[in-house]
Design a protein around this motif. Structure first.
Motif, PDB file in Angstrom:
ATOM      1  N   UNK A   1       0.371  -1.159   3.612  1.00  0.00           N
ATOM      2  CA  UNK A   1       0.098  -2.025   4.853  1.00  0.00           C
ATOM      3  C   UNK A   1      -1.000  -2.506   4.276  1.00  0.00           C
ATOM      4  N   UNK A   2      -1.524  -2.296   3.157  1.00  0.00           N
ATOM      5  CA  UNK A   2      -2.571  -3.201   2.869  1.00  0.00           C
ATOM      6  C   UNK A   2      -1.542  -4.437   1.772  1.00  0.00           C
ATOM      7  N   UNK A   3      -1.554  -5.681   2.292  1.00  0.00           N
ATOM      8  CA  UNK A   3      -0.689  -6.247   1.657  1.00  0.00           C
ATOM      9  C   UNK A   3      -1.517  -7.388   0.952  1.00  0.00           C
ATOM     10  N   UNK A   4      -2.586  -7.500   1.151  1.00  0.00           N
ATOM     11  CA  UNK A   4      -4.115  -8.746   0.176  1.00  0.00           C
ATOM     12  C   UNK A   4      -3.784  -7.292  -1.428  1.00  0.00           C
ATOM     13  N   UNK A   5      -4.034  -6.084  -0.921  1.00  0.00           N
ATOM     14  CA  UNK A   5      -4.140  -5.464  -2.447  1.00  0.00           C
ATOM     15  C   UNK A   5      -2.308  -5.727  -3.223  1.00  0.00           C
ATOM     16  N   UNK A   6      -2.121  -5.139  -2.481  1.00  0.00           N
ATOM     17  CA  UNK A   6      -0.801  -5.247  -3.576  1.00  0.00           C
ATOM     18  C   UNK A   6      -0.286  -6.346  -4.161  1.00  0.00           C
ATOM     19  N   UNK A   7      -0.434  -7.835  -3.433  1.00  0.00           N
ATOM     20  CA  UNK A   7      -0.541  -8.956  -4.077  1.00  0.00           C
ATOM     21  C   UNK A   7      -1.506  -9.168  -5.203  1.00  0.00           C
ATOM     22  N   UNK A   8      -2.714  -8.949  -5.076  1.00  0.00           N
ATOM     23  CA  UNK A   8      -3.614  -7.991  -6.030  1.00  0.00           C
ATOM     24  C   UNK A   8      -2.883  -7.645  -6.974  1.00  0.00           C
ATOM     25  N   UNK A   9      -2.823  -6.623  -7.310  1.00  0.00           N
ATOM     26  CA  UNK A   9      -1.965  -5.385  -8.144  1.00  0.00           C
ATOM     27  C   UNK A   9      -0.279  -6.233  -8.393  1.00  0.00           C
ATOM     28  N   UNK A  10       0.363  -6.747  -8.302  1.00  0.00           N
ATOM     29  CA  UNK A  10       1.485  -7.610  -8.842  1.00  0.00           C
ATOM     30  C   UNK A  10       0.824  -8.302  -9.321  1.00  0.00           C
ATOM     31  N   UNK A  11      -0.040  -9.292  -8.976  1.00  0.00           N
ATOM     32  CA  UNK A  11      -0.342 -10.322  -9.901  1.00  0.00           C
ATOM     33  C   UNK A  11      -1.282  -9.753 -11.213  1.00  0.00           C
ATOM     34  N   UNK A  12      -1.697  -8.752 -11.042  1.00  0.00           N
ATOM     35  CA  UNK A  12      -2.252  -8.327 -12.277  1.00  0.00           C
ATOM     36  C   UNK A  12      -1.459  -7.676 -13.166  1.00  0.00           C
TER      37      UNK A  12
END
Length: 705
Positions: A128-139
């Protein structure tokens, strides 16, 4: 197709990158070709490109500042000087292959890093940590820009954060990487739906179906969700206008809800207010005002909640529960949005099954009526299945401690529910008043033929395999035919209802055996249409609607027996479920029978019944009505009888976009084309409504049909 990307510079850069990859791949293929001419041409082209690249870089070096911030592949830069020094084409090819291997190695390393970051993003998404998920996908995308999964996963995370525009952009990027990415179209459709871009939403779902026709069920569910949301928005806008204009009904509903929700109300006052409210919620606008004024929240107010959830209910609690169930029936009748909202409430999910088995017959009756109402459409049946109500519907198979009339009333519900796929394996033929095993005892020939009995004493329903075996058994069809006659006693009515329910389920199974029994079963059902018990009439109409498409001979016989006139009568006076069966029967009959077409023209003066159905909110009904009309317009002078009516406007609305189903639009378009072809005097009305573009499309459909 997706809209243009938001960042045009980035898109152009990405396209240049993809073209460069394709060019390098083509050169490598040519250099490895066994055809010497192709190989020499590839070498020449490669040398030319490298010379141009070298010259370009030398110019850059001359104009560059002393601080060199550009990362350059040195192995490639060395090629021009090596060529000038007289290197052979073999040495050049070896150097080019070395460079290709280095590039491939770097891509593999980047892909490994991108995959690792994707897994980290997936883990964050699951937690449920969607901001962190977005950060990892962006990296991950920084390591590998053309990895489609990273775009779609990031889009899904953006959806969770309600950042719909960003989700759409990522889906568009994913489609640049893979034009047939189903997940990208699915997520983009969801994002457009959240933004109330209904047209774009449906385009995404239609693209999904084009890519994979096997996703038809998913497509239907998505389109239905979009239609519900669009209908909700339209209804709420209309209700808001009425409230702003000071409509008396709107003021009444708002005032009653405020009084019921006021603290300190006693149970008798609440019951009286709920009864008045049920009478005020008598149309679509009333249902919408009830929803938008948080009408369903009264369940959380005392004393409503206490009475509804009480394990032991006194007379006052019973009366309040009955009133509340009647209010929900009024609020949910034909309103799928309200049905969704009602069945989504935890208290309703928890208590509605309990009400089915409580000792108060009045509560049982109204709870069953509410379930029956919700089961009249496919969406409602799915909701009931999802709420786990099937386990409690087993009680419908057992004797109910009530009068014969109340026991019989339960029998008509399961045949509605079983239409839903998920119910087909959970509650195929639940019965009341007598167990199904007892009924099957009368079908001894079926069991003697080696077919397992349908449903056992401890099982709430028939299994799919059991039904499939019965559908292929001639003895079973003959037994149903033998038992399908109606007497006047309650036991006889109950037996017929049970057989009709079984036939409804058997007709869902693929079977060639039905061909031999379609005519006699249709004849028996036609006779039952005159029965005094409305539930038997509904059941017989439902069986006819399913058996007739399987047999042209059966269609011919029922048309001779006067089925067209009977169905028109039902469409005028019957309820929604019976009417939906009736219009389907007329569609099947007019499709293959000229006599049916002529009789419909004769008995439906100026097509008053069909015109009323064309304005229905149920798209399946509209589609079947449009189909019937298009078939009847083949009868001479039928189109002329519609002059001066609203037929052009009704068909134009459905063909031009009001209908969301492509088949409904097509049926309406064909009817519109045939109408104007058979009677050109309808064309001025079409011109007045600016409908020539739709007519042009309609004419193409007429010719293709």
């Amino acid at each position: 197709p997706p809209a243009m990307l938001r960042d045009e510079d980035t898109e152009a850069d990405f396209q240049r990158f993809l073209r460069r990859v394709d060019e390098v791949a083509n050169l490598l293929q040519g250099l490895n070709s066994s055809d010497s001419a192709v190989k020499e041409e590839a070498i020449a082209e490669t040398e030319k490109r490298l010379r141009e690249e070298g010259a370009s870089r030398e110019e850059e070096e001359e104009g560059r500042t002393t601080v060199n911030r550009t990362v350059i592949n040195t192995s490639v830069r060395a090629f021009p000087s090596e060529i000038k020094a007289g290197h052979t084409s073999g040495a050049f090819l070896a150097a080019l292959e070395k460079d290709a291997k280095e590039r491939a190695q770097r891509r593999r390393r980047n892909e490994q890093l991108a995959n690792a970051l994707k897994e980290q993003g997936n883990e964050a998404f699951r937690e449920g940590d969607f901001p962190l998920a977005i950060q990892r996908y962006t990296e991950g995308l920084e390591k590998l820009r053309d990895k489609q999964e990273l775009y779609t996963n990031r889009a899904q995370a953006y959806l969770k954060l309600h950042e719909y525009e960003k989700a759409i952009s990522d889906c568009e990027w994913a489609l640049k990487c893979n034009k047939n990415c189903l997940k990208a179209y699915f997520l983009m459709g969801k994002a457009h739906l959240a933004l109330q871009h209904f047209r774009e939403c449906r385009q995404c779902y239609e693209k999904m179906l084009q890519i994979d026709p096997q996703k038809e069920n998913l497509f239907k569910a998505c389109v239905n969700e979009a239609s519900l949301e669009e209908r909700r928005l339209r209804d709420e806008e209309r209700a808001a206008r009425e409230a702003q204009n000071g409509a008396a009904a709107a003021a009444c509903i708002q005032e009653l809800l405020q009084r019921i929700s006021s603290p300190g109300q006693d149970i008798l006052c609440c019951t009286a207010g709920i009864r008045l409210l049920a009478g005020a919620v008598n149309n679509c606008t009333g249902q919408t005002l009830f929803r938008t004024n948080n009408g369903f929240s009264i369940l959380g107010k005392e004393p409503v909640r206490g009475a509804f959830c009480a394990e032991r209910k006194g007379p006052a609690e019973v009366e309040l529960c009955v009133s509340l169930l009647l209010l929900w029936q009024a609020a949910c009748a034909g309103n799928e949005v309200n049905q969704h909202l009602l069945l989504a409430q935890p208290e309703v999910r928890a208590q509605l099954p309990e009400l089915l088995s409580c000792g108060a017959h009045e509560i049982q009756r109204e709870a069953l009526a509410l379930i029956s109402l919700c089961s009249e459409n496919e969406s409602g049946r799915r909701l009931l299945a999802q709420q786990g109500l099937t386990s409690r519907l087993q009680m419908l198979r057992e004797p109910i401690k009530s009068t014969d009339e109340e026991a019989d009333s339960a029998t008509s519900i399961p045949s509605d529910l079983t239409v839903a796929d998920r119910f087909q394996t959970q509650s195929q033929v639940p019965l009341s008043g007598a167990s199904f095993a007892e009924l099957m005892g009368r079908f001894g020939r079926v069991q003697q033929a080696g077919t397992a009995p349908l449903g056992t004493a401890g099982s709430p329903c028939a299994g799919a395999e059991e039904l499939a075996r019965l559908a292929g058994s001639r003895e079973c069809w003959q037994a149903c035919l033998d038992e399908c006659w109606a007497g006047s006693s309650p036991e006889s009515r109950q037996r017929v209802l049970a057989v009709l329910g079984l036939l409804m389920n058997l007709l869902l199974q693929p079977s060639d055996t039905i061909q031999d029994f379609a005519v006699p079963i249709s004849g028996r059902c036609l006779a039952l249409l005159s029965h005094q018990d409305g539930r038997i009439v509904t059941g017989a109409t439902g069986v006819l609607s399913r058996v007739l498409p399987a047999s042209p001979s059966a269609v011919e016989e029922v048309v001779k027996g006067g089925v067209v006139k009977k169905m028109l009568k039902f469409l005028k006076v019957a309820g929604q479920l019976t009417a939906s069966y009736a219009i389907k029967i007329l569609a099947v009959c007019t499709k293959s029978s000229r006599q049916a077409q002529e009789e419909l023209v004769k008995w439906d003066k100026r097509f008053q019944v069909l015109l009323k159905l064309l304005g229905s909110e149920d798209e399946q009904t509209v589609g079947n009505a449009a189909f019937c009309l298009s078939q009847c317009l083949l009868v001479p002078r039928a189109a002329a009888s519609l002059l001066g009516s609203s037929v052009v406007l009704l068909l134009l609305r459905q063909a031009g976009g009001d209908a969301r189903s492509p088949s409904v639009q097509q049926n309406s378009a064909i009817a519109l084309g045939r109408l104007c072809t058979a009677e050109p005097r309808h064309i001025p009305q079409l011109r007045k409504l600016n409908g020539f573009a739709v007519l042009s499309s309609a004419m193409k459909l007429v010719h293709s049909s």
